[in-house]
Design a protein around this motif. Structure first.
Motif, PDB file in Angstrom:
ATOM      1  N   PRO A 197       0.820  -0.610  -0.136  1.00  0.00           N
ATOM      2  CA  PRO A 197      -0.065  -0.319   0.290  1.00  0.00           C
ATOM      3  C   PRO A 197       0.262   0.859   0.066  1.00  0.00           C
ATOM      4  O   PRO A 197       1.745   1.726   0.910  1.00  0.00           O
ATOM      5  CB  PRO A 197      -0.831   0.005   1.269  1.00  0.00           C
ATOM      6  CG  PRO A 197      -0.349  -1.419   1.810  1.00  0.00           C
ATOM      7  CD  PRO A 197       0.839  -2.235   1.171  1.00  0.00           C
ATOM      8  N   SER A 198       0.361   1.989  -0.950  1.00  0.00           N
ATOM      9  CA  SER A 198       1.020   3.660  -0.767  1.00  0.00           C
ATOM     10  C   SER A 198       0.845   4.368   0.180  1.00  0.00           C
ATOM     11  O   SER A 198      -0.182   4.047   1.222  1.00  0.00           O
ATOM     12  CB  SER A 198       0.717   4.256  -1.925  1.00  0.00           C
ATOM     13  OG  SER A 198      -0.372   4.503  -2.486  1.00  0.00           O
ATOM     14  N   GLY A 209       3.697   3.952  -6.489  1.00  0.00           N
ATOM     15  CA  GLY A 209       3.373   2.966  -5.735  1.00  0.00           C
ATOM     16  C   GLY A 209       4.308   2.886  -4.864  1.00  0.00           C
ATOM     17  O   GLY A 209       5.878   2.456  -4.828  1.00  0.00           O
ATOM     18  N   GLN A 210       4.179   1.793  -3.916  1.00  0.00           N
ATOM     19  CA  GLN A 210       5.637   0.899  -3.537  1.00  0.00           C
ATOM     20  C   GLN A 210       5.825  -0.649  -3.348  1.00  0.00           C
ATOM     21  O   GLN A 210       4.526  -1.145  -3.785  1.00  0.00           O
ATOM     22  CB  GLN A 210       5.123   1.213  -1.750  1.00  0.00           C
ATOM     23  CG  GLN A 210       5.522   3.146  -1.892  1.00  0.00           C
ATOM     24  CD  GLN A 210       5.583   2.989  -0.473  1.00  0.00           C
ATOM     25  OE1 GLN A 210       5.374   2.492   0.669  1.00  0.00           O
ATOM     26  NE2 GLN A 210       5.855   4.446   0.309  1.00  0.00           N
TER      27      GLN A 210
END
Lengths: 258, 520
Positions: A197-198, A209-210
């Motif tokens: 989750p970003s 994004g992550q």
């Protein structure tokens, strides 16, 4: 006397010099190294970055679509950085073409840099990749396969070191339960990528994004796992803000696994 | 010129060696007969002689010499005795033939596809269906005469329905230009001497003994005795001139396909021997290509076996090449497709598809420019393994509809990029319908949805990006609208969704939701 039995003869200087030369030769044979530009990753990698003449395996952490897409982008970003020099080409060998090229262009792998090769089955994809590696005229080779056994990966590793070309083997999930990275392989590093989750933005919209990147195994180094920000338009990863301010972990590549 | 050339080969000056009618002004000039013109002015007669047996024979005489009574066929000594101030030069038949061939090639390129040199002094032109392009036969003839006059040639033209009649009238007719109406060949050539029929000299001598002088004399004679006395060839020539027997013209080819051939002393069977012969053939072919500045795109190897069966292997290249090593490797990859049987006698290599490969200027070497490797050999190698269509690039098409924005291109084509809208990395082949969608209309991303049976809760969304249908493609897309949203679910998964319809006007869509792609 005890000292003498422990060290029966002192290493002569020339012997030492020969050993040093041998080590230097081995290191030179490994080819150029592509650092990530992030201390947290580069210091934990045994060679200080990705070996430019070796096999690296990448897979999604799970069989889900988003992990698959994250792993694809991770590979594409690496390839884009390998091919950063003008005029260099990346070969992307696959058996089922569902990539969307505009998305790849947004991590730095423009349409002029990628040459796609579509094989009929996995063995043909691997053969195409091996030919391309031995040719040595490419910046990087990516192959998407579902199955590659120890022999196949060994061949790819040898071809990569012969052709001085980096090889990224993207392994798709065959079944929902088993990770493709569980099988033995000759890869130099093996990466497992998961979408994370970003961080929520203060305004409406979606930020960068992550990913949780996990180095499952590396030759001459320890595995680690890290939360990073997704590739930018040059294919470079970044650290999330909270981590970026923190000091580097003291453990580095000095602690080597067997 | 050291800097010019492909990396593997040196080159001479690019314009040297080009014929002037190929565009190179520095080549050999057309043969404006300077000597001829000069002699015209100074009225010094000129004859050309050639050695025949023990004596020199006059083969050609200029108009001045003709006026003075010199004739082709008389002895050179006789001519010298008649005219003291005679310019005598040796005839050069090969150069004449070369010029005739060159004129034939010019005719093939400019006037008619079927043309060839005829004997030592003429040209065949098949004008069927071509003269109207030049304003009719009469204007065409005048144009050709003007063209030849500029080059310094005098010419006579006859147009007839049969090659034999045209041949006869051009050489023995009364006028410079003769255009014969169809079906009048027999009357037109009836008064010409028998020599106009292209008969051998001894046949002419025989005919002279029988008192036959004109072609018309032969018409009345029964064919059987005529063939017995003058030979079958004479009857055939007569029939050809009258149009009773066809006489095709074999045209010169404007371009000769590069080819090499090896006839083997002993039939070969082993792979090493075949490889060796392929290497020899390639060396010949590459030498030919290099001289003509060509590179091949397709090479076809034909192996003739002892039992008369041809084995064919073809290789294609992504870019025109004349690199023998690369071609040898490509043939070696296909060597297993050759079945030598009891042995291969003849091996031929041809390049049916060639392209220009001109010298390229290399870098000066002063700047430290990065040498970018050429991927064309690799493309050929991979195409040999997986097939030609397996290798491609992806380029942009100017379309906003995502699935239409990409197209496959050949591996060495130049490509174009896309606008920098956020796009997923993998696209579903068909958009998949979402169920249980909860979304605010008209322009909010969904709050939750289910895809493939899994419920997702959206934590953040971005959009809409509105894409209109392409009404010029189909009537159904006339009002169609897709509103694209990028959403992130609680687990960090990022999807590309769209809704049919803008949420206000009913014809734009039925407000159903679809998933189209996945972001990383």
């Amino acid at each position: 006397m005890i000292l003498q039995t422990a060290l029966p003869s002192r290493l002569p200087a020339e012997h030492l010099a020969a050993l040093r030369a041998q080590i230097a030769q081995v290191q030179a044979a490994r080819g150029p190294v592509l650092p990530f530009g992030l201390l947290q990753i580069d210091t934990r990698l045994a060679s200080g970055g990705l070996d430019g003449a070796a096999l690296h395996e990448i897979a999604g952490a799970s069989a889900s679509w988003s992990d698959d897409a994250a792993a694809t982008l991770f590979a594409a970003g690496l390839a884009a950085r390998f091919a950063a020099v003008q005029g260099m080409t990346v070969l992307w060998a696959l058996s089922r073409f569902d990539l969307y090229a505009p998305g790849l262009e947004q991590v730095g792998l423009g349409p002029g840099k990628v040459l796609y090769a579509q094989g009929r089955k996995d063995s043909e994809v691997l053969a195409l990749a091996e030919d391309a590696l031995r040719d040595g005229s490419l910046a990087c080779v990516i192959a998407e396969v579902k199955a590659a056994d120890q022999t196949a990966t060994r061949r790819l590793q040898l071809a990569a070191s012969d052709g001085q070309t980096p090889m990224l083997l993207y392994r798709r999930h065959r079944s929902r339960e088993r990770s493709p990275l569980a099988q033995p392989s000759s890869a130099m590093t093996r990466w497992s990528i998961a979408a994370a989750p970003s961080t929520t933005l203060p305004h409406a919209g979606i930020g960068r994004g992550q990913w949780t990147i996990e180095l499952v195994r590396q030759r001459g180094g320890n595995p680690f796992s890290l939360l990073v920000e997704a590739c930018d338009d040059q294919g470079c990863l970044a650290l999330p803000a909270a981590v970026a301010d923190r000091a580097t972990a003291p453990v580095g590549a000095s602690i080597r696994a067997a | 010129m050291r800097e010019m050339g492909r990396r593997s080969e040196t080159t001479d000056h690019p314009f040297r060696g080009m014929a002037c009618d190929d565009g190179g002004p520095a080549g050999r000039p057309w043969p404006v007969h300077a000597a001829h013109r000069e002699s015209d002015l100074r009225t010094r007669p000129l004859v050309l002689i050639t050695r025949s047996g023990q004596r020199d024979i006059v083969t050609a005489a200029c108009p001045v010499a003709l006026d003075l009574g010199l004739r082709p066929g008389m002895a050179a000594a006789h001519a010298r005795a008649l005219i003291s101030d005679l310019d005598v030069r040796g005839a050069d038949r090969t150069a004449d033939a070369a010029w005739l061939n060159r004129l034939a090639l010019h005719a093939v390129r400019h006037w008619t596809p079927t043309a060839s040199a005829c004997d030592a002094d003429g040209l065949w032109l098949d004008l069927t269906g071509t003269t109207h392009l030049f304003g009719g036969e009469d204007r065409f003839c005048r144009g050709v005469l003007r063209f030849l006059d500029r080059l310094g040639f005098t010419a006579r033209i006859a147009i007839a329905a049969t090659p034999g009649a045209a041949h006869a009238l051009a050489r023995f007719g009364a006028h410079t230009v003769i255009i014969l109406p169809p079906r009048s060949e027999a009357q037109a050539i009836a008064d010409l001497p028998l020599a106009a029929l292209r008969l051998a000299t001894d046949t002419l001598a025989t005919a002279g003994r029988f008192g036959l002088e004109r072609i018309g004399d032969l018409y009345a004679m029964p064919r059987g005795p005529l063939a017995k006395r003058l030979g079958l060839k004479a009857v055939e020539r007569l029939d050809q001139a009258r149009g009773l027997v066809a006489e095709p013209i074999v045209p010169v080819a404007a371009f000769e396909e590069p080819r090499a051939e090896r006839r083997l002393l002993e039939p070969v069977v082993t792979a090493e021997a075949i490889n060796h012969v392929i290497g020899d053939l390639l060396a010949d072919l590459v030498h030919d290509l290099q001289g003509r500045r060509l590179g091949l795109r397709t090479a076809v190897l034909t192996c003739q076996r002892v039992d008369g069966i041809d084995q064919r292997v073809a290789v294609g290249t992504a870019r025109a090449t004349r690199d023998a090593k690369h071609l040898a490797r490509m043939f070696a990859m296909r060597l297993d497709r050759i079945d030598p049987g009891l042995g291969i006698e003849v091996m031929k290599l041809a390049a049916p598809r060639v392209e220009d490969v001109q010298p390229v200027a290399l870098g000066s070497g002063l700047l430290n420019t990065q040498h970018t490797p050429d991927v064309a050999p690799l493309v050929d190698q991979l195409a040999g393994r997986a097939g030609e269509e397996a290798l491609f690039r992806v380029s942009a098409i100017e379309s906003d509809v995502p699935e239409r924005a990409v197209r496959r291109m050949p591996p060495l084509a130049t490509t174009a990029g896309w606008p920098a809208w956020r796009r997923p990395v993998r696209l579903l082949h068909q958009p998949e319908m979402l169920t249980n969608v909860v979304a605010l209309l008209p322009d909010h991303p969904p709050r939750r949805f289910s895809w493939r049976g899994t419920p997702y809760r959206v934590s953040a969304g971005e959009g809409p990006e509105r894409i209109h249908g392409e009404w010029w493609r189909s009537a159904r897309e006339m009002w169609a609208v897709r509103d694209y949203f990028m959403v992130e679910t609680g687990g960090g998964e990022r999807f590309w969704l769209f809704r049919r319809g803008d949420g206000i006007d009913a014809p734009t869509g039925d407000l159903s939701w679809y998933l189209h792609g996945v972001f990383g």
